[in-house]
Design a protein around this motif. Structure first.
Motif, PDB file in Angstrom:
ATOM      1  N   LYS A 126      19.367  70.309   3.378  1.00 36.68           N
ATOM      2  CA  LYS A 126      20.742  69.813   3.495  1.00 36.68           C
ATOM      3  C   LYS A 126      21.109  68.918   2.312  1.00 36.68           C
ATOM      4  O   LYS A 126      22.164  69.046   1.723  1.00 36.68           O
ATOM      5  CB  LYS A 126      20.917  69.029   4.790  1.00 36.68           C
ATOM      6  CG  LYS A 126      21.070  69.949   5.982  1.00 36.68           C
ATOM      7  CD  LYS A 126      21.332  69.161   7.242  1.00 36.68           C
ATOM      8  CE  LYS A 126      20.999  70.018   8.442  1.00 36.68           C
ATOM      9  NZ  LYS A 126      20.614  69.279   9.604  1.00 36.68           N
ATOM     10  N   ALA A 127      20.213  67.973   1.999  1.00 36.68           N
ATOM     11  CA  ALA A 127      20.485  67.069   0.890  1.00 36.68           C
ATOM     12  C   ALA A 127      20.454  67.865  -0.416  1.00 36.68           C
ATOM     13  O   ALA A 127      21.239  67.616  -1.332  1.00 36.68           O
ATOM     14  CB  ALA A 127      19.467  65.939   0.868  1.00 36.68           C
ATOM     15  N   ASP A 128      19.554  68.869  -0.473  1.00 33.41           N
ATOM     16  CA  ASP A 128      19.430  69.690  -1.682  1.00 33.41           C
ATOM     17  C   ASP A 128      20.720  70.411  -2.022  1.00 33.41           C
ATOM     18  O   ASP A 128      21.067  70.569  -3.170  1.00 33.41           O
ATOM     19  CB  ASP A 128      18.345  70.774  -1.483  1.00 33.41           C
ATOM     20  CG  ASP A 128      16.968  70.155  -1.503  1.00 33.41           C
ATOM     21  OD1 ASP A 128      16.896  68.934  -1.752  1.00 33.41           O
ATOM     22  OD2 ASP A 128      15.989  70.884  -1.264  1.00 33.41           O
ATOM     23  N   LYS A 129      21.430  70.832  -0.957  1.00 33.45           N
ATOM     24  CA  LYS A 129      22.657  71.600  -1.172  1.00 33.45           C
ATOM     25  C   LYS A 129      23.618  70.845  -2.070  1.00 33.45           C
ATOM     26  O   LYS A 129      24.342  71.417  -2.854  1.00 33.45           O
ATOM     27  CB  LYS A 129      23.329  71.869   0.181  1.00 33.45           C
ATOM     28  CG  LYS A 129      23.245  73.329   0.598  1.00 33.45           C
ATOM     29  CD  LYS A 129      24.168  73.574   1.755  1.00 33.45           C
ATOM     30  CE  LYS A 129      23.389  74.169   2.907  1.00 33.45           C
ATOM     31  NZ  LYS A 129      24.096  74.097   4.166  1.00 33.45           N
ATOM     32  N   LYS A 130      23.653  69.527  -1.899  1.00 30.84           N
ATOM     33  CA  LYS A 130      24.554  68.713  -2.712  1.00 30.84           C
ATOM     34  C   LYS A 130      23.805  68.067  -3.871  1.00 30.84           C
ATOM     35  O   LYS A 130      24.317  67.173  -4.518  1.00 30.84           O
ATOM     36  CB  LYS A 130      25.139  67.598  -1.828  1.00 30.84           C
ATOM     37  CG  LYS A 130      26.495  67.931  -1.254  1.00 30.84           C
ATOM     38  CD  LYS A 130      26.992  66.803  -0.394  1.00 30.84           C
ATOM     39  CE  LYS A 130      28.205  66.134  -0.993  1.00 30.84           C
ATOM     40  NZ  LYS A 130      28.745  65.090  -0.101  1.00 30.84           N
ATOM     41  N   SER A 131      22.558  68.496  -4.065  1.00 26.45           N
ATOM     42  CA  SER A 131      21.680  67.895  -5.077  1.00 26.45           C
ATOM     43  C   SER A 131      21.594  66.387  -4.898  1.00 26.45           C
ATOM     44  O   SER A 131      21.674  65.626  -5.857  1.00 26.45           O
ATOM     45  CB  SER A 131      22.157  68.202  -6.490  1.00 26.45           C
ATOM     46  OG  SER A 131      22.220  69.566  -6.684  1.00 26.45           O
ATOM     47  N   ILE A 132      21.469  65.958  -3.659  1.00 20.77           N
ATOM     48  CA  ILE A 132      21.320  64.521  -3.415  1.00 20.77           C
ATOM     49  C   ILE A 132      19.847  64.201  -3.270  1.00 20.77           C
ATOM     50  O   ILE A 132      19.105  64.913  -2.596  1.00 20.77           O
ATOM     51  CB  ILE A 132      22.125  64.093  -2.177  1.00 20.77           C
ATOM     52  CG1 ILE A 132      23.598  64.195  -2.560  1.00 20.77           C
ATOM     53  CG2 ILE A 132      21.738  62.696  -1.701  1.00 20.77           C
ATOM     54  CD1 ILE A 132      24.552  63.525  -1.705  1.00 20.77           C
ATOM     55  N   ASP A 133      19.467  63.153  -3.967  1.00 18.17           N
ATOM     56  CA  ASP A 133      18.070  62.759  -3.958  1.00 18.17           C
ATOM     57  C   ASP A 133      17.865  61.742  -2.830  1.00 18.17           C
ATOM     58  O   ASP A 133      18.316  60.610  -2.930  1.00 18.17           O
ATOM     59  CB  ASP A 133      17.779  62.146  -5.336  1.00 18.17           C
ATOM     60  CG  ASP A 133      16.301  62.006  -5.563  1.00 18.17           C
ATOM     61  OD1 ASP A 133      15.522  62.399  -4.682  1.00 18.17           O
ATOM     62  OD2 ASP A 133      15.933  61.486  -6.636  1.00 18.17           O
ATOM     63  N   LEU A 134      17.218  62.182  -1.744  1.00 19.66           N
ATOM     64  CA  LEU A 134      16.962  61.287  -0.605  1.00 19.66           C
ATOM     65  C   LEU A 134      15.581  60.674  -0.806  1.00 19.66           C
ATOM     66  O   LEU A 134      14.587  61.398  -0.872  1.00 19.66           O
ATOM     67  CB  LEU A 134      17.031  62.107   0.686  1.00 19.66           C
ATOM     68  CG  LEU A 134      16.731  61.393   1.999  1.00 19.66           C
ATOM     69  CD1 LEU A 134      17.678  60.237   2.235  1.00 19.66           C
ATOM     70  CD2 LEU A 134      16.830  62.385   3.171  1.00 19.66           C
ATOM     71  N   GLN A 135      15.523  59.360  -0.932  1.00 17.92           N
ATOM     72  CA  GLN A 135      14.242  58.735  -1.295  1.00 17.92           C
ATOM     73  C   GLN A 135      14.081  57.329  -0.701  1.00 17.92           C
ATOM     74  O   GLN A 135      15.033  56.747  -0.179  1.00 17.92           O
ATOM     75  CB  GLN A 135      14.148  58.644  -2.818  1.00 17.92           C
ATOM     76  CG  GLN A 135      15.349  57.930  -3.412  1.00 17.92           C
ATOM     77  CD  GLN A 135      15.260  57.734  -4.913  1.00 17.92           C
ATOM     78  OE1 GLN A 135      15.367  56.622  -5.390  1.00 17.92           O
ATOM     79  NE2 GLN A 135      15.062  58.806  -5.657  1.00 17.92           N
ATOM     80  N   PHE A 136      12.856  56.778  -0.824  1.00 19.28           N
ATOM     81  CA  PHE A 136      12.612  55.385  -0.437  1.00 19.28           C
ATOM     82  C   PHE A 136      12.843  54.500  -1.644  1.00 19.28           C
ATOM     83  O   PHE A 136      12.672  54.951  -2.778  1.00 19.28           O
ATOM     84  CB  PHE A 136      11.171  55.217   0.033  1.00 19.28           C
ATOM     85  CG  PHE A 136      10.908  55.839   1.371  1.00 19.28           C
ATOM     86  CD1 PHE A 136      11.514  55.331   2.507  1.00 19.28           C
ATOM     87  CD2 PHE A 136      10.058  56.928   1.491  1.00 19.28           C
ATOM     88  CE1 PHE A 136      11.283  55.907   3.749  1.00 19.28           C
ATOM     89  CE2 PHE A 136       9.822  57.503   2.721  1.00 19.28           C
ATOM     90  CZ  PHE A 136      10.433  56.992   3.856  1.00 19.28           C
ATOM     91  N   ASP A 137      13.181  53.229  -1.417  1.00 18.33           N
ATOM     92  CA  ASP A 137      13.402  52.344  -2.570  1.00 18.33           C
ATOM     93  C   ASP A 137      12.096  51.930  -3.234  1.00 18.33           C
ATOM     94  O   ASP A 137      12.076  51.523  -4.381  1.00 18.33           O
ATOM     95  CB  ASP A 137      14.256  51.123  -2.178  1.00 18.33           C
ATOM     96  CG  ASP A 137      13.577  50.233  -1.156  1.00 18.33           C
ATOM     97  OD1 ASP A 137      12.623  50.696  -0.505  1.00 18.33           O
ATOM     98  OD2 ASP A 137      14.010  49.082  -0.998  1.00 18.33           O
ATOM     99  N   THR A 172      23.763  62.402  -6.632  1.00 17.12           N
ATOM    100  CA  THR A 172      23.569  60.952  -6.501  1.00 17.12           C
ATOM    101  C   THR A 172      22.349  60.709  -5.610  1.00 17.12           C
ATOM    102  O   THR A 172      21.766  61.652  -5.084  1.00 17.12           O
ATOM    103  CB  THR A 172      24.816  60.262  -5.893  1.00 17.12           C
ATOM    104  OG1 THR A 172      25.131  60.908  -4.661  1.00 17.12           O
ATOM    105  CG2 THR A 172      26.003  60.320  -6.829  1.00 17.12           C
ATOM    106  N   LYS A 173      22.023  59.431  -5.441  1.00 19.63           N
ATOM    107  CA  LYS A 173      20.842  59.084  -4.642  1.00 19.63           C
ATOM    108  C   LYS A 173      21.243  58.491  -3.311  1.00 19.63           C
ATOM    109  O   LYS A 173      22.212  57.737  -3.233  1.00 19.63           O
ATOM    110  CB  LYS A 173      20.045  57.996  -5.369  1.00 19.63           C
ATOM    111  CG  LYS A 173      19.162  58.477  -6.460  1.00 19.63           C
ATOM    112  CD  LYS A 173      18.406  57.256  -6.996  1.00 19.63           C
ATOM    113  CE  LYS A 173      17.804  57.564  -8.347  1.00 19.63           C
ATOM    114  NZ  LYS A 173      17.452  56.352  -9.079  1.00 19.63           N
TER     115      LYS A 173
END
Ligand code: ADP
Length: 273
Positions: A126-137, A172-173
């Motif tokens: 899902k996040a990949d579809k928008k090229s969003i980088d889902l991550q920990f700080d 974006t992240k």
């Protein structure tokens, strides 16, 4: 010594009894108004996906079904509206159970990282579809234990992260962070999306409140996510904080206890830079 005139005392009692009854009446009136408003909101929200699905199905029945390309497209659109309807009904049920105090919280000690693993799995793709980088700080060790309701906090994280993704631009992240203190962990979800202006921040936790109605609907929300989040976090004795800057992004955060109140010792701090 002065004694109170018995009549005066009775009068006072009558007045305070009347005041209590008046308060109860006001409360009942408020509840009745709330129910009326809730029903009106719900009917309105249910109509949208129903009308949309009806529109596609009737157009197909009127002959569009013969066109193969149109058939596929309209069936997909009708299915999407029905999925939205299902989501709405599920959220409505959750919200009404929570508001009626019918949902019991199941508090237990669990690892936040285990929960986050389950949550992040949901966003694969899902996040990949928008090229969003889902991550920990930063990197965390496994054992950040909190004392909370696993499934409810899972639901909260799903809502906050899916909003963060929904209201962000591509590439974006979205960053999840934990601030670990002796007795509690502050969990935050930060995005670099549209941001929310101060006058809207006050209202986004109201059911069906959306800043940009058409855009929010396009993004596939029910308008109930944050109302549910607020209730769940309050049931944990905490509250949700929001800091946001228009055009720059938002951070939603809340605190969870690290141990059962008054029992077992606090765990040693395990945060690592
Ligand atoms: P929805 O299903 O519409 O997303 P929510 O209750 O989850 O409903 O959120 C209410 C409204 O708050 C959204 O419609 C959106 O306008 C705003 N909102 C929520 N999260 C964010 C965010 N991370 N960034 C910007 N706006 C947000």
């Amino acid at each position: 010594k002065k004694t109170l005139n018995p009549l005066k005392k009775i009068n006072q009692e009558i007045f305070s009894y009347a005041a209590i009854k008046q308060q109860e009446i006001e409360e009942l009136k408020r509840m009745a108004a709330y129910r009326r408003e809730f029903l009106a909101d719900v009917s309105h929200e249910l109509k949208t996906p129903i009308f949309a699905a009806q529109g596609f199905v009737y157009t197909l029945l009127d002959g569009a079904v013969k066109d193969k390309a149109v058939r596929g497209k309209f069936l997909k659109k009708a299915a999407k509206s029905l999925d939205g309807l299902e989501m709405l009904v599920n959220d409505l049920l959750t919200l009404s159970h929570i508001e009626a105090g019918e949902i019991k919280m199941h508090f237990e000690s669990f690892s936040l990282m285990d929960l986050m693993q389950d949550v992040f799995e949901q966003f694969e793709g899902k996040a990949d579809k928008k090229s969003i980088d889902l991550q920990f700080d930063k990197t965390y060790e496994d054992e950040i234990k909190v004392y909370a309701d696993y499934h409810r906090i899972y639901q909260v994280m799903l809502n906050l992260i899916s909003n963060a993704i929904k209201y962000s631009e591509e590439n974006t992240k979205v960053v999840v962070g934990f601030e670990i203190r002796s007795n509690e962990v502050e969990v935050s979800v930060r995005d670099h999306g549209t941001g929310i202006s101060p006058d809207h921040i006050k209202r986004i936790f109201e059911r069906f409140y959306r800043i940009d109605k058409s855009r929010s609907k396009d993004r596939g929300g029910t308008g109930l996510g944050l109302a549910i989040v607020k209730h769940i976090i309050e049931a944990h004795g905490s509250s949700v904080s929001v800091t946001s800057s228009l055009g720059k992004g938002s951070t939603f955060s809340f605190k969870l206890p690290r141990k059962m109140q008054g029992k077992n010792k606090p765990l040693p701090s395990v945060s690592k830079p």
